[in-house]
Design an enzyme around this catalytic site. Structure first.
Site, PDB file in Angstrom:
ATOM      1  N   ARG A   1      62.521 -55.350 139.968  1.00 44.13           N
ATOM      2  CA  ARG A   1      63.728 -56.658 138.610  1.00 44.13           C
ATOM      3  C   ARG A   1      63.472 -55.557 137.639  1.00 44.13           C
ATOM      4  O   ARG A   1      63.204 -55.187 136.892  1.00 44.13           O
ATOM      5  CB  ARG A   1      63.535 -58.183 139.384  1.00 44.13           C
ATOM      6  CG  ARG A   1      62.163 -57.559 138.169  1.00 44.13           C
ATOM      7  CD  ARG A   1      62.953 -59.694 137.457  1.00 44.13           C
ATOM      8  NE  ARG A   1      61.747 -59.495 136.538  1.00 44.13           N
ATOM      9  CZ  ARG A   1      60.788 -60.296 136.712  1.00 44.13           C
ATOM     10  NH1 ARG A   1      60.155 -60.968 137.629  1.00 44.13           N
ATOM     11  NH2 ARG A   1      60.120 -61.094 136.066  1.00 44.13           N
TER      12      ARG A   1
ATOM     13  N   LYS B   1      49.461 -59.319 144.634  1.00 42.63           N
ATOM     14  CA  LYS B   1      48.446 -58.633 143.863  1.00 42.63           C
ATOM     15  C   LYS B   1      47.198 -57.946 144.153  1.00 42.63           C
ATOM     16  O   LYS B   1      47.257 -56.722 143.354  1.00 42.63           O
ATOM     17  CB  LYS B   1      48.179 -59.969 142.705  1.00 42.63           C
ATOM     18  CG  LYS B   1      49.354 -60.560 142.490  1.00 42.63           C
ATOM     19  CD  LYS B   1      51.362 -59.889 141.561  1.00 42.63           C
ATOM     20  CE  LYS B   1      51.995 -60.777 142.329  1.00 42.63           C
ATOM     21  NZ  LYS B   1      53.288 -60.444 141.434  1.00 42.63           N
TER      22      LYS B   1
ATOM     23  N   GLU C   1      50.550 -55.100 137.491  1.00 42.12           N
ATOM     24  CA  GLU C   1      51.823 -56.081 138.405  1.00 42.12           C
ATOM     25  C   GLU C   1      52.503 -54.704 138.564  1.00 42.12           C
ATOM     26  O   GLU C   1      52.876 -54.663 137.693  1.00 42.12           O
ATOM     27  CB  GLU C   1      51.785 -57.192 138.309  1.00 42.12           C
ATOM     28  CG  GLU C   1      52.070 -57.765 137.719  1.00 42.12           C
ATOM     29  CD  GLU C   1      52.528 -59.793 137.564  1.00 42.12           C
ATOM     30  OE1 GLU C   1      53.156 -60.344 137.960  1.00 42.12           O
ATOM     31  OE2 GLU C   1      51.164 -60.187 137.803  1.00 42.12           O
TER      32      GLU C   1
HETATM   33  C1  MV4 Z   1      43.321 -59.940 132.092  1.00 43.61           C
HETATM   34  C2  MV4 Z   1      42.997 -60.525 130.684  1.00 43.61           C
HETATM   35  C3  MV4 Z   1      41.753 -60.156 130.150  1.00 43.61           C
HETATM   36  N1  MV4 Z   1      40.908 -59.076 131.457  1.00 43.61           N
HETATM   37  N2  MV4 Z   1      42.074 -59.180 133.245  1.00 43.61           N
HETATM   38  C4  MV4 Z   1      47.371 -62.795 132.478  1.00 43.61           C
HETATM   39  C5  MV4 Z   1      47.864 -63.355 133.459  1.00 43.61           C
HETATM   40  C6  MV4 Z   1      48.143 -61.895 134.337  1.00 43.61           C
HETATM   41  N3  MV4 Z   1      49.327 -61.752 133.660  1.00 43.61           N
HETATM   42  C7  MV4 Z   1      47.179 -61.308 133.203  1.00 43.61           C
HETATM   43  N4  MV4 Z   1      46.398 -61.850 132.758  1.00 43.61           N
HETATM   44  C8  MV4 Z   1      45.004 -61.420 131.709  1.00 43.61           C
HETATM   45  N5  MV4 Z   1      44.384 -60.501 132.478  1.00 43.61           N
HETATM   46  C9  MV4 Z   1      41.304 -58.981 132.827  1.00 43.61           C
HETATM   47  N6  MV4 Z   1      40.592 -57.917 133.444  1.00 43.61           N
HETATM   48  C10 MV4 Z   1      44.019 -61.378 129.943  1.00 43.61           C
HETATM   49  C11 MV4 Z   1      45.151 -61.475 130.412  1.00 43.61           C
HETATM   50  C12 MV4 Z   1      45.666 -62.492 129.443  1.00 43.61           C
HETATM   51  C13 MV4 Z   1      46.596 -61.994 128.955  1.00 43.61           C
HETATM   52  C14 MV4 Z   1      47.709 -60.939 129.825  1.00 43.61           C
HETATM   53  C15 MV4 Z   1      48.964 -60.248 129.323  1.00 43.61           C
HETATM   54  C16 MV4 Z   1      49.754 -60.874 128.557  1.00 43.61           C
HETATM   55  C17 MV4 Z   1      48.883 -62.004 127.368  1.00 43.61           C
HETATM   56  C18 MV4 Z   1      47.612 -62.601 128.398  1.00 43.61           C
HETATM   57  C19 MV4 Z   1      47.332 -63.729 127.783  1.00 43.61           C
HETATM   58  C20 MV4 Z   1      45.859 -64.400 127.827  1.00 43.61           C
HETATM   59  C21 MV4 Z   1      45.135 -63.767 128.950  1.00 43.61           C
END
Ligand code: MV4
Length: 664
Positions: free
Chosen positions: A297, A116, A293
């Protein structure tokens, strides 16, 4: 074109891939584990090869065994679906080394996106927006604190190896930074064996918006617009839609271009998804989305993209893997209408979404109302070995409200018994005002969890209907169809009956009488209710106080599930041997199931009676109720007399074992 494809997967995605292969005249080979011997994906494929025991590590993750199965059956390609081996670059390489086509991107592209932090650095260099932060290798707390200060609080500390929210900490200010960092590093070490963390600007109102991309082996890359996957719970997607509500055209163009650039940077070919996080605190803005990311797939939610673009993405995958160019150029792609996907799972929303396992006794999905992608059918077991998804329900409409109304309608028609599903939770979610009005966000489900998962008490007419169904009162002589005997189909021989229901651990005695024209009077405790039943196709209209509503009953051997308006209630027959409660009369006592008048007593102390023999008749709620012997025995005591008014639960008589019986 490919001639024979082995599908290294199971469930709905294996079935879905088989469908497109057969549409294109491509032969198919399924693989299966012990638990999947009789699975749907095995029966729809042209051939099937057993690959090992039930645990995925010993079957669906055995790349060597799967490649061997492909060689043995003469397949020329392997489609990995999603999950399992789909993003394993070593497997992709081994497939190619065996002289087979891997239906997916080049192994180098999978590797480039697998790490990542390296992926973020690569994307930043390619000019794809990345959340402001520090994505380098330095882990010294003072250095990272200085970086956090440069980025500006609040910041998010994230495990480099992370995913699914593990090792994520929000930090409000410099004072709390070092403790949060240490805690995130400990969690990351424990979860991934890699303590390294990166620091990012914290996005307070995130939306998860992803772009579907597609590349071919001729250097072409297009995008097929966005999907909004903001409706999540514990980082699991719940309902996805396309396009994203509130997305300005300028932002859509910017995101599409960024996604294509990302794919081109790594020489991508095949289906891929670029995940972005968007800051929705002031609505969606073209300069407020950042790369998170890339998934290398086909994704679970690909059908919503298919619905709005008309493309068959599995067909695109097969064509690209055959060496053909992409079926369409960017300027030939456009968005038509709106689409939703809801994931129906075998899980118990009421018990913290615990996966539910067991036999799916009955399954009827609304094929006429929606696209249904499913890998199970009635009678199948939902095993603990794999993802407990039952089906994806996909609807499309000219606009968002039409597509959402269709989704809600389709969810209300899911008929599953034997295992608990999240269908009612999903249906309630479709009616949640913020979501319904086009404001999905990542915290919405948690904020409304109580109302989305609360237990709706069974209304009395539903309890009464369950009793009617389980008593057999609605059944003709020799049919399983509970509705075939509705008025006009049968002359009633019995005027009254009673049933002991069991509902959510509660004992519910119900007595009823049958009138003419489908009218029933029922008594539940001291509550009387009159209802009328009439048939309506495969369902039934249940009328109370002049108001008719459609209901459906699915009967098992000793249980029934009643469905109405997207909610369902399950009832069993109370088993007195299962508990201490003798109110059902299965023990040594015959008990009044409701308050009423003892009209007739057919029993005297010392009389020998056979199970089922009438012992007393009560009148309650202006109807008669027959109480019979719960087992063979001898009357010990008669505690009431004819004409006496008794309370619910009153003991009318007691039984002792019949003469000569041995007691255990
Ligand atoms: C974040 C964010 C806020 N700020 N990055 C959650 C898992 C990972 N895939 C990325 N995620 C997040 N990254 C920053 N800089 C909030 C989340 C996040 C989130 C993102 C997408 C869908 C659902 C979520 C639920 C909680 C937190």
């Amino acid at each position: 074109m490919l001639k024979k494809v082995l599908i290294a997967n199971r469930g709905e995605i294996a079935c879905r891939i088989v469908r497109t292969c057969h549409k294109l005249g491509i032969a198919t080979v399924a693989v299966y584990s012990d638990a999947d011997r009789d699975a749907l994906h095995v029966s729809v494929a042209g051939e099937a090869v057993h690959i090992g025991p039930s645990p995925a590590a010993e079957s669906y993750l055995r790349g060597d065994v799967i490649i061997d199965a492909a060689l043995r059956t003469g397949a020329d390609a392997i489609h990995p679906g999603y999950g399992f081996l789909s993003e394993n670059p070593d497997f992709a390489e081994a497939v190619a080394a065996a002289g087979l086509r891997f239906i997916g991107p080049p192994p180098a592209a999978i590797r480039a996106m697998g790490l990542k932090d390296a992926a973020k650095a690569l994307m930043e260099k390619a000019g794809v927006p990345v959340v402001p932060g520090y994505h380098g290798p330095e882990q010294d707390p003072d250095f990272l604190l200085a970086e956090a200060g440069r980025i500006g609080f609040p910041v998010l500390v994230k495990a480099r190896a992370g995913g699914g929210g593990k090792g994520m900490r929000r930090v409000e200010n410099a004072a709390g930074f070092k403790d949060a960092l240490a805690s995130a590093q400990r969690e990351a070490q424990a979860a991934f064996g890699d303590a390294a963390c990166l620091i990012e600007k914290y996005i307070a109102h995130p939306r998860h918006i992803e772009i579907q991309v597609f590349g071919d082996d001729h250097g072409n890359v297009v995008h097929l617009f966005e999907r909004d996957c903001s409706l999540q719970r514990r980082h699991q997607k719940v309902i996805e839609e396309a396009p994203a509500p509130g997305m300005p055209e300028e932002m859509r163009r910017a995101m599409g271009e960024a996604a294509v650039r990302a794919a081109q940077t790594i020489g991508y070919s095949g289906a891929g998804t670029i995940e972005f996080i968007a800051d929705a605190s002031e609505g969606l803005k073209p300069d407020r989305f950042w790369f998170m990311e890339m998934n290398t797939r086909l994704q679970v939610e690909h059908p919503v993209t298919e619905a709005i673009t008309g493309a068959d993405l599995v067909e695109w995958q097969l064509r690209v893997a055959s060496g053909e160019p992409l079926p369409k150029r960017q300027d030939e792609l456009s968005i038509s209408g709106w689409a939703f996907e809801a994931r129906v799972y075998a899980e118990d929303a009421e018990r913290g979404f615990l996966p539910a396992t067991g036999r799916l006794a009955h399954l009827d999905l609304p094929e006429a109302l929606a696209r249904i992608d499913s890998g199970v059918r009635g009678g199948d077991r939902i095993s603990p070995f794999y993802d407990p998804m039952i089906a994806k329900i996909v609807t499309h409409g000219a606009d968002r409200s039409t597509a959402l109304a269709r989704l809600s309608g389709a969810l209300a028609e899911v008929r599953a018994t034997g295992v608990t599903t999240n269908a009612a939770f999903l249906r309630r979610l479709t009616g949640q005002p913020d979501f319904a009005e086009g404001r999905p966000d990542t915290g919405l489900i948690d904020r409304h969890l109580a109302e989305l998962t609360m237990v709706h008490a069974a209304p009395s007419e539903i309890v009464a209907l369950a009793a009617l169904v389980l008593s057999g009162a609605l059944e003709p002589q020799a049919s399983n169809d509970p509705w075939a005997s509705l008025p006009g189909f049968r002359l009633w021989s019995e005027a009254s009956d009673f049933v002991d229901l069991e509902h959510r651990g509660q004992h519910l005695p119900v007595s009823f009488t049958t009138g003419s024209e489908g009218i029933y009077r029922a008594a539940l405790g001291d509550k009387g209710i009159e209802l009328r039943l009439s048939r309506s196709g495969d369902a039934c209209l249940l009328e109370v106080d002049g108001c008719r509503r459609r209901v459906q009953a699915v009967r098992g051997e000793r249980d029934v599930t009643i469905f109405r308006d997207g909610e369902s209630w399950h009832f069993g027959v109370f088993d007195p041997l299962a508990g201490e409660d003798e109110a059902a009369g299965g023990g040594d006592r015959v008990i009044a199931p409701m308050p009423g008048l003892v009209k007739l007593l057919r029993a005297a102390p010392g009389a020998v009676v056979a199970k089922g023999e009438t012992l007393a008749v009560m009148e309650a709620m202006k109807m008669e109720l027959t109480l019979s012997a719960p087992r063979d025995g001898k009357i010990a005591d008669v505690l009431v007399s004819e004409g006496e008014q008794v309370l619910e639960g009153a003991v009318l008589l007691t039984l002792e074992p019949p003469p000569g019986a041995e007691h255990g």
